[in-house]
Design an enzyme around this catalytic site. Sequence first.
Site, PDB file in Angstrom:
ATOM      1  N   ILE A  39      -0.015   6.131 -14.889  1.00 23.81           N
ATOM      2  CA  ILE A  39      -1.448   6.276 -14.630  1.00 23.81           C
ATOM      3  C   ILE A  39      -1.695   6.740 -13.202  1.00 23.81           C
ATOM      4  O   ILE A  39      -2.482   7.658 -12.951  1.00 23.81           O
ATOM      5  CB  ILE A  39      -2.193   4.954 -14.891  1.00 23.81           C
ATOM      6  CG1 ILE A  39      -2.052   4.540 -16.360  1.00 23.81           C
ATOM      7  CG2 ILE A  39      -3.664   5.073 -14.517  1.00 23.81           C
ATOM      8  CD1 ILE A  39      -2.697   5.484 -17.326  1.00 23.81           C
ATOM      9  N   LYS A  96       2.942  -4.660 -16.018  1.00 25.44           N
ATOM     10  CA  LYS A  96       2.107  -4.523 -17.218  1.00 25.44           C
ATOM     11  C   LYS A  96       2.820  -4.868 -18.525  1.00 25.44           C
ATOM     12  O   LYS A  96       2.197  -4.863 -19.581  1.00 25.44           O
ATOM     13  CB  LYS A  96       1.601  -3.076 -17.303  1.00 25.44           C
ATOM     14  CG  LYS A  96       2.718  -2.042 -17.419  1.00 25.44           C
ATOM     15  CD  LYS A  96       2.178  -0.631 -17.456  1.00 25.44           C
ATOM     16  CE  LYS A  96       3.307   0.376 -17.649  1.00 25.44           C
ATOM     17  NZ  LYS A  96       2.804   1.754 -17.695  1.00 25.44           N
ATOM     18  N   ILE A 139      -7.505  -0.677 -11.805  1.00 23.99           N
ATOM     19  CA  ILE A 139      -7.157  -0.381 -13.195  1.00 23.99           C
ATOM     20  C   ILE A 139      -6.817  -1.697 -13.878  1.00 23.99           C
ATOM     21  O   ILE A 139      -5.872  -2.391 -13.492  1.00 23.99           O
ATOM     22  CB  ILE A 139      -5.961   0.596 -13.293  1.00 23.99           C
ATOM     23  CG1 ILE A 139      -6.397   2.018 -12.955  1.00 23.99           C
ATOM     24  CG2 ILE A 139      -5.392   0.592 -14.698  1.00 23.99           C
ATOM     25  CD1 ILE A 139      -6.665   2.297 -11.532  1.00 23.99           C
ATOM     26  N   LYS A 189      -6.011  -6.195 -22.337  1.00 20.24           N
ATOM     27  CA  LYS A 189      -5.282  -7.458 -22.476  1.00 20.24           C
ATOM     28  C   LYS A 189      -5.863  -8.555 -21.581  1.00 20.24           C
ATOM     29  O   LYS A 189      -5.464  -9.712 -21.670  1.00 20.24           O
ATOM     30  CB  LYS A 189      -3.801  -7.237 -22.176  1.00 20.24           C
ATOM     31  CG  LYS A 189      -3.129  -6.345 -23.220  1.00 20.24           C
ATOM     32  CD  LYS A 189      -1.700  -6.010 -22.853  1.00 20.24           C
ATOM     33  CE  LYS A 189      -1.053  -5.180 -23.962  1.00 20.24           C
ATOM     34  NZ  LYS A 189      -1.752  -3.900 -24.197  1.00 20.24           N
ATOM     35  N   LYS A 195      -4.249 -10.010 -14.999  1.00 23.89           N
ATOM     36  CA  LYS A 195      -5.181  -8.879 -14.863  1.00 23.89           C
ATOM     37  C   LYS A 195      -6.623  -9.392 -14.849  1.00 23.89           C
ATOM     38  O   LYS A 195      -7.461  -8.892 -14.102  1.00 23.89           O
ATOM     39  CB  LYS A 195      -4.980  -7.867 -15.990  1.00 23.89           C
ATOM     40  CG  LYS A 195      -3.649  -7.158 -15.976  1.00 23.89           C
ATOM     41  CD  LYS A 195      -3.400  -6.384 -14.704  1.00 23.89           C
ATOM     42  CE  LYS A 195      -4.170  -5.077 -14.652  1.00 23.89           C
ATOM     43  NZ  LYS A 195      -3.823  -4.298 -13.438  1.00 23.89           N
ATOM     44  N   ASN A 225      -4.080   0.759 -24.702  1.00 29.48           N
ATOM     45  CA  ASN A 225      -2.740   1.277 -24.473  1.00 29.48           C
ATOM     46  C   ASN A 225      -2.780   2.772 -24.187  1.00 29.48           C
ATOM     47  O   ASN A 225      -3.618   3.506 -24.715  1.00 29.48           O
ATOM     48  CB  ASN A 225      -1.863   1.021 -25.698  1.00 29.48           C
ATOM     49  CG  ASN A 225      -1.632  -0.464 -25.909  1.00 29.48           C
ATOM     50  OD1 ASN A 225      -0.666  -1.025 -25.437  1.00 29.48           O
ATOM     51  ND2 ASN A 225      -2.551  -1.112 -26.611  1.00 29.48           N
ATOM     52  N   LEU A 243      -0.855   6.329 -24.349  1.00 32.13           N
ATOM     53  CA  LEU A 243       0.234   7.009 -25.055  1.00 32.13           C
ATOM     54  C   LEU A 243       1.186   7.668 -24.067  1.00 32.13           C
ATOM     55  O   LEU A 243       0.773   8.439 -23.214  1.00 32.13           O
ATOM     56  CB  LEU A 243      -0.337   8.084 -25.986  1.00 32.13           C
ATOM     57  CG  LEU A 243      -1.094   7.577 -27.215  1.00 32.13           C
ATOM     58  CD1 LEU A 243      -1.778   8.730 -27.922  1.00 32.13           C
ATOM     59  CD2 LEU A 243      -0.152   6.864 -28.161  1.00 32.13           C
ATOM     60  N   VAL A 254       4.810   2.114 -26.597  1.00 30.95           N
ATOM     61  CA  VAL A 254       5.555   2.191 -27.856  1.00 30.95           C
ATOM     62  C   VAL A 254       6.074   3.602 -28.155  1.00 30.95           C
ATOM     63  O   VAL A 254       7.101   3.744 -28.823  1.00 30.95           O
ATOM     64  CB  VAL A 254       4.690   1.711 -29.038  1.00 30.95           C
ATOM     65  CG1 VAL A 254       4.374   0.238 -28.906  1.00 30.95           C
ATOM     66  CG2 VAL A 254       3.422   2.527 -29.166  1.00 30.95           C
TER      67      VAL A 254
END
Length: 608
Positions: free
Chosen positions: A288, A363, A401, A405, A417, A442, A444, A450
């Site tokens: 990010i 994270k 950021i 979650k 967080k 999430n 990508l 994942v």
Amino acid sequence: MAYRTRLVTLGLLDSFLVLMALYLSYYPLHPSIIIETKLVMIISGITLVVCHHIFASYYRLYNKAWEYASVGELLAIVKAVTFAVLTTAVIQYLVHFEIYVRALLTTWMLYVLSIGGTRFVWRMVRDTYLKGDTSKKRTLIIGAGAAGVMVARQLQKSADAELEPIAFIDDDPKKYKLQILNIPMFGDSSQIQDAVTKLCIDNIVIAIPSLKQNELKRIFDECAKTTAKTQIMPMLEDLMTGKVSVNHFRDVQVEDLLGREPVELDIAGISERVSGKTVLVTGAGGSIGSEICRQICKFNPSKIVLVGHGENSIYLIDMELRREYQGRIEIVPVIGDIQDRARIFDVMDEHRPFVVYHAAAHKHVPLMEYNPREAVKNNIYGTRNVAEAADTFGVHTFVMISSDKAVNPPNVMGATKRFAEMIIQSLAQNSDTKFVAVRFGNVLGSRGSVIPLFKKQIQAGGPVTVTDPEMTRYFMTIPEASRLVIQAGSLARGGEIFVLDMGEPVKIVDLAKNLIKLSGYSIEEIGIKYTGLRPGEKMYEELLNENEVHPEHVFPKIHIGKAKVIRAEELGRLIGSLLDMSEMEMHDTLIAVANNKYERRTALAAVK
């Protein structure tokens, strides 16, 4: 030399064809034409040949690749022939005061047929006998609009293309049963599977640039029911800039199938906050953070400070930005740990940024369950260090950021967080700095997500591991997440938690299935294995809990959430005591605080 030989050959051939057309037109009409002298025919022949070459040169007939001849080339021939015959008619009248109209009309007809015929015969010979490789993959083109026709034409023209267009699929009923470029229209998108089976299709190309993501997903789902490989035409901007050619198809990406449109930015608002300013990004080497740096540089800040703990990751983003912006933006790489309070304060004091984007964080949910102390040190103490440094040195806007979650977290990562959000909300109450947080789901392709894991498992032959068939998550792309963070900075008033309207959550198992199909395998070949929930994981994620929801948008697809703020004194006491706790007590305290149950928990403890 080859061009000159070609020019001479075509010139001699055309001269012969022009004279042949003229004299063949004379003989059928000879009995009814009175010609007082052969001089008129000789002058007509010379005029026709000379005019042909003049107009052929003007319309560039000798510069065209006739193996690709089409309607445009035929039109050029008709124009050149027509003007040559008209000029000959004028010369006939000037010499003999009479025009042989029927002879010239017949000449025009034979002239067009012979000149055009030779060119188009060559194209037919090339297409029929000189194709070379006959092992091209049979291809179904989805979309018979301008883009689809362009793709089909390019594939037909290119001898090196691996694909051969066999049929079109299009949802426009006006095109049913038509032929385009001699390629038949098979039917609409509901018949994709039938077309692949009946026509023995090897490849499918989706050629609809205007296709929205939800429509692309629907079409891809139909394609995925077949054994054909599915690809998509390049982006129009890449075609226009010459980065790729029209037949450089790309594979459909998981990002293409999210089923929602990306957020459009308020360019003016962002430019006002960023252009000509100093910007500092923590975690600048991460997925990010590095994308935030790329996006920020498009708005021409005067300086960008890249803060990160990992030497190699900071080196990579530093080199990337220098290649693009060297000389236009001052780029400062800083190796530093946000847990090192003195170092962070020194960096903030030296550069005095206008905007800070705080992306540095631990994270990984299961990993932090095993290492709660490290999560506290990085996500809570590190955030406090950066935020208090920003407050001390007069930073205008501080954007943290966060994560979905952080909502009702059952795990340490989410709880830390949420704790970090509380820190900046508390600071926002008495600071001139505008502190805000941005929550999203999430991402990508980010590290630890994942997608990279699934790809490795597929490359290894499977199986792909999914925790539970019903597990869902919100997803967005890295660029979209970064744009949201930047946009939030321009909307900041202080103390907000910005949340992106991320559409519908996606089942992890569906994501896995799509990725397997996109990789060219069947579900049966790779397999999916269910492993059960890992420590700290939730079955469903939330972006706001029921007490935080503000239904109105402050910007298209962006909500403001409002979460409970703990008193600054209580928050300070908690932060000061966390590292003195055992890991079990630390875990329970973090979860209780993040879920607004801390006061009840301490009251119960006092009773006991």
